[in-house]
Design an enzyme around this catalytic site. Structure first.
Site, PDB file in Angstrom:
ATOM      1  N   GLU A 238       0.740  -0.664   0.322  1.00 56.12           N
ATOM      2  CA  GLU A 238      -0.103  -0.150  -0.232  1.00 56.12           C
ATOM      3  C   GLU A 238       0.996   1.210  -0.030  1.00 56.12           C
ATOM      4  O   GLU A 238       1.521   1.426   0.862  1.00 56.12           O
ATOM      5  CB  GLU A 238      -0.556  -0.030   1.431  1.00 56.12           C
ATOM      6  CG  GLU A 238      -2.214   0.814   1.886  1.00 56.12           C
ATOM      7  CD  GLU A 238      -1.715   2.772   2.009  1.00 56.12           C
ATOM      8  OE1 GLU A 238      -1.866   3.625   0.647  1.00 56.12           O
ATOM      9  OE2 GLU A 238      -1.558   2.271   2.451  1.00 56.12           O
ATOM     10  N   CYS A 272      -1.605   8.772   3.110  1.00 53.92           N
ATOM     11  CA  CYS A 272      -2.034   8.681   1.864  1.00 53.92           C
ATOM     12  C   CYS A 272      -3.712   8.657   0.813  1.00 53.92           C
ATOM     13  O   CYS A 272      -3.585   8.956  -0.098  1.00 53.92           O
ATOM     14  CB  CYS A 272      -1.630   6.442   1.385  1.00 53.92           C
ATOM     15  SG  CYS A 272       0.339   6.623   1.629  1.00 53.92           S
TER      16      CYS A 272
END
Length: 468
Positions: A238, A272
């Site tokens: 990720e 993010c």
């Protein structure tokens, strides 16, 4: 042999907090030995019992919520309200996997396979010991969303956390032990910076490590994926995100602007998964940028330990420098600062909440991930251009589209490449939904049923008849 300490620093003041002795690389392998032994027993434990242990971890998180939150405030500057919410979210993830993990991992029958009298099914079996390399921005959530499903599935986890949240890592390790988890099933590695690359590489290459998961930068993800590929091991990544927040010409700005603020400035913009590129129809772009700037100017910036604070410091001084460089390059290329646009005076790692208008797709704040409180507004003439601009990034984590016409927003969203799509809703992770990205945002999925099964061996079993 490594000597020395990892020292954590309060980013709001620049003062040192605590020093932790680093582990000799051989100690890391000793922890792996312990994890292997513990995991072998854990894998034989009924999955419902494993789920009950994860539920106990959730209870412990609620019990220690305040002290854990205060530690995150001190180590990475998260405002106390957000830190409390992060710990609470971790507890709900434990609840989710305690309740739904056993069913997600149950055997699945396959009818008609193997001939008359035969039985066939698929089984989700644990892989073994996982190496988790995690970042600082959500020091508990990033870990628990990996650990909770991994434990229910029967795995053990070795955590290599970011050094600036070492205290948070060790606090989670103690909490799990206090909740009753066996020694070795979850352990934190404290490594000297000079040893990190070699120790992580050695662990990935070690036959006793079954898989690796990383949340972090593209550079780190590439290194970990390369090592895992060389060892022919599963990896989940990720990585970065530059989520588009697409505002169509019929959007209700009264509803949209507050959500734009919430999405961009959560965690001081250090996420993010958050709106970063505001792609707005040209008929609304000017008003949207003006209203966004006015709301941004009203955000309370200050001591992250104060419950009234909405924006704390950035986590490290180098992050301030990188963000300021992106803004300066964008302004040099023609972007206009509506509010903020510079580091703040005083000790610590502070950057003023910022809104940039007159942004074009080629500017640094559009082509690079902005990790801090900076919002970039770009005007587009129509829906097709909005999709084109939204896709003009190497990232593909999430996207949101805003319109009074849900069907139209869905059509626009369908053209955007991302791991998740939110229509008239702020991008967010949820224990009940799989989470992950495409393109340079990574691969694999955490959370949801997919997260429970991600680090399992899906084994097919056929039992025929033995005959007379």
């Amino acid at each position: 042999m490594s000597h020395g300490f990892v020292t954590t620093v309060d980013p709001s003041t620049g003062t040192e907090l605590s020093s932790y002795p680093v582990m000799d690389p051989r100690t890391a392998h000793d922890l792996l030995d312990r994890a292997v032994r513990a995991q072998a027993d854990w894998a034989r434990t009924d999955r419902h019992d494993r789920a009950r242990m994860v539920a106990a971890i959730g209870e412990a998180l609620r019990r220690d919520q305040k002290s854990l939150a205060e530690l995150a405030v001190a180590e990475m500057g998260k405002p106390i309200g957000e830190a409390m919410a992060e710990v609470a979210k971790c507890a709900t993830a434990c609840d989710y996997y305690a309740e739904h993990g056993p069913a997600a991992l149950a055997d699945e029958l396959a009818d008609g396979v193997g001939g008359p009298g035969a039985r066939a099914w698929t089984r989700y079996e644990p892989l073994g010991v996982l190496l988790a390399v995690m970042p600082w921005n959500f020091p508990y959530w990033q870990v628990i969303r990996c650990v909770a499903p991994a434990l229910v599935a029967g795995n053990a986890v070795l955590l290599k956390h970011s050094p600036n949240v070492t205290g948070c890592a060790l606090a989670l390790e103690r909490l799990c032990l206090d909740a009753g988890l066996s020694q070795g099933l979850f352990g934190a590695l404290v490594l000297a910076e000079s040893d990190v690359a070699s120790v992580v590489s050695d662990l990935i290459a070690d036959d006793r490590v079954a898989a690796v998961t990383l949340t972090g930068s593209e550079r780190a993800g590439s290194a970990v994926a390369s090592a895992a590929g060389a060892a022919i091991k599963k990896s989940v990544l990720e990585l970065g995100g530059s989520d588009p927040f697409v505002v169509l010409d019929d959007a209700d700005l009264d509803a949209v602007v507050p959500r734009a603020v919430a999405s961009r400035y959560l965690n001081g913009g250090q996420s993010c998964l958050s709106a970063k590129r505001f792609v707005v129809h040209e008929s609304l772009a000017g008003e949207f940028a003006t209203r966004l700037a006015a709301a941004t100017a009203e955000l309370v910036v200050g001591d992250p330990a104060d419950p009234q604070t909405q924006i704390g410091p950035l986590a490290r001084a180098d992050l301030v420098d990188a963000l300021d460089a992106q803004v300066r390059r964008s302004v040099a290329d023609g972007a206009r600062v509506l509010v903020g646009g510079a580091p703040m005076d005083g000790p610590g790692c502070w950057y003023a909440p910022t809104v940039l208008a007159n942004v074009t797709p080629s500017m640094a704040v559009m082509t690079e991930e902005t990790f801090g409180p900076v919002a970039a507004v770009v005007a587009v003439p129509d829906d097709d251009t909005a999709v084109e601009v939204a896709n003009s990034t190497r990232y593909g984590l999430a996207a949101s589209v805003w319109s009074r016409d849900t069907d139209r927003a869905m059509r626009v969203g369908a053209g955007i490449t991302s791991g998740a799509l939110f229509v008239n809703a702020v991008v967010a992770s949820d224990s009940r939904l799989p989470f992950g990205g495409v393109k340079h945002s990574g691969y694999g999925r955490e959370l949801g049923v997919a997260g429970a099964r991600e680090f399992t061996n899906l084994r097919s079993i056929v039992v025929g008849t033995a005959g007379d």
